[in-house]
Write a protein that holds these residues in place. Structure first.
Motif, short mmCIF file in Angstrom:
data_model
loop_
_atom_site.label_atom_id
_atom_site.label_comp_id
_atom_site.label_asym_id
_atom_site.label_seq_id
_atom_site.Cartn_x
_atom_site.Cartn_y
_atom_site.Cartn_z
N ASN A 71 39.84 5.34 -40.10
CA ASN A 71 38.61 4.61 -40.37
C ASN A 71 37.67 4.93 -39.21
N TYR A 72 36.56 5.60 -39.51
CA TYR A 72 35.68 6.04 -38.43
C TYR A 72 34.24 5.60 -38.65
N GLU A 73 33.53 5.48 -37.54
CA GLU A 73 32.11 5.17 -37.57
C GLU A 73 31.32 6.47 -37.51
N TYR A 74 30.27 6.53 -38.29
CA TYR A 74 29.38 7.69 -38.22
C TYR A 74 27.95 7.17 -38.10
N THR A 75 27.10 8.00 -37.57
CA THR A 75 25.73 7.56 -37.31
C THR A 75 24.81 7.91 -38.48
N THR A 76 23.85 7.04 -38.69
CA THR A 76 22.78 7.29 -39.65
C THR A 76 21.45 7.01 -38.95
N ILE A 77 20.40 7.59 -39.47
CA ILE A 77 19.07 7.37 -38.91
C ILE A 77 18.22 6.65 -39.95
N VAL A 78 17.70 5.49 -39.57
CA VAL A 78 16.78 4.73 -40.42
C VAL A 78 15.48 4.61 -39.63
N GLY A 79 14.47 5.34 -40.08
CA GLY A 79 13.23 5.40 -39.30
C GLY A 79 13.51 6.13 -38.00
N ASN A 80 13.26 5.47 -36.88
CA ASN A 80 13.55 6.04 -35.57
C ASN A 80 14.76 5.38 -34.93
N GLU A 81 15.49 4.57 -35.68
CA GLU A 81 16.64 3.83 -35.14
C GLU A 81 17.95 4.45 -35.62
N PHE A 82 18.94 4.49 -34.74
CA PHE A 82 20.29 4.92 -35.09
C PHE A 82 21.11 3.69 -35.43
N LYS A 87 33.64 4.77 -42.65
CA LYS A 87 34.27 5.46 -43.78
C LYS A 87 35.75 5.59 -43.50
N LEU A 88 36.54 5.68 -44.56
CA LEU A 88 37.96 5.98 -44.45
C LEU A 88 38.13 7.45 -44.82
N SER A 89 38.75 8.21 -43.93
CA SER A 89 38.92 9.64 -44.13
C SER A 89 40.39 10.00 -44.15
N PRO A 90 40.89 10.59 -45.26
CA PRO A 90 42.27 11.08 -45.28
C PRO A 90 42.33 12.51 -44.75
#
Length: 137
Positions: A71-82, A87-90
């Motif tokens: 189970n890992y965290e990934y970054t997304t960009i919304v406007g100028n904010e991270f 997600k669960l990755s097998p």
């Protein structure tokens, strides 16, 4: 532990195994990863588990298979904010390794593994192959 211009990763992955025969062993493990993304000043925590099997071809060479779910965290960009999402990755790692014994029971192992179900859009790893170094007690 790994470090680059992009990120620093600390990976703690203890495992426990059992020798079923002189050649075949298997076991379970837990996974914890601390990731610090340098370019965006963000830290995340990943966690999961694994099941593994190892077959000794010779005293030093072995085949290895492992199923991992992380189970890992990934970054997304919304406007100028991270921000981060989870997600669960097998993963299904297959490969081979070399074991160098020291003392009566210990040793060091080097493994070259390939994730045969690698998905670039759903993985905490940047590529499908992994090199691992482990200490056995």
């Amino acid at each position: 532990f790994s470090a680059s211009n992009y990120a620093t990763v600390l990976n703690l992955s203890p495992t426990a195994g059992y020798m079923f025969t002189n050649r075949l062993s298997g076991g379970v493990g837990v996974i914890y990863q601390y990731v610090n993304y340098k370019s965006i000043d963000l830290s995340t925590h990943n966690y999961g588990g694994r099941l593994f099997s190892r077959y000794n071809i010779t005293p030093q060479l072995f085949g290895y298979g492992e199923y991992e779910a992380i189970n890992y965290e990934y970054t997304t960009i919304v406007g100028n904010e991270f921000s981060t999402k989870r997600k669960l990755s097998p993963a299904l790692f297959l490969g081979a390794g070399y074991f160098q014994p020291f003392g009566n029971r210990g040793g060091i192992s080097l493994m070259l593994l390939f994730n045969v179900i690698y998905d670039d859009d759903n993985s905490p790893y940047p590529r499908p192959y992994v090199v691992r170094v482990g200490f056995n007690l």
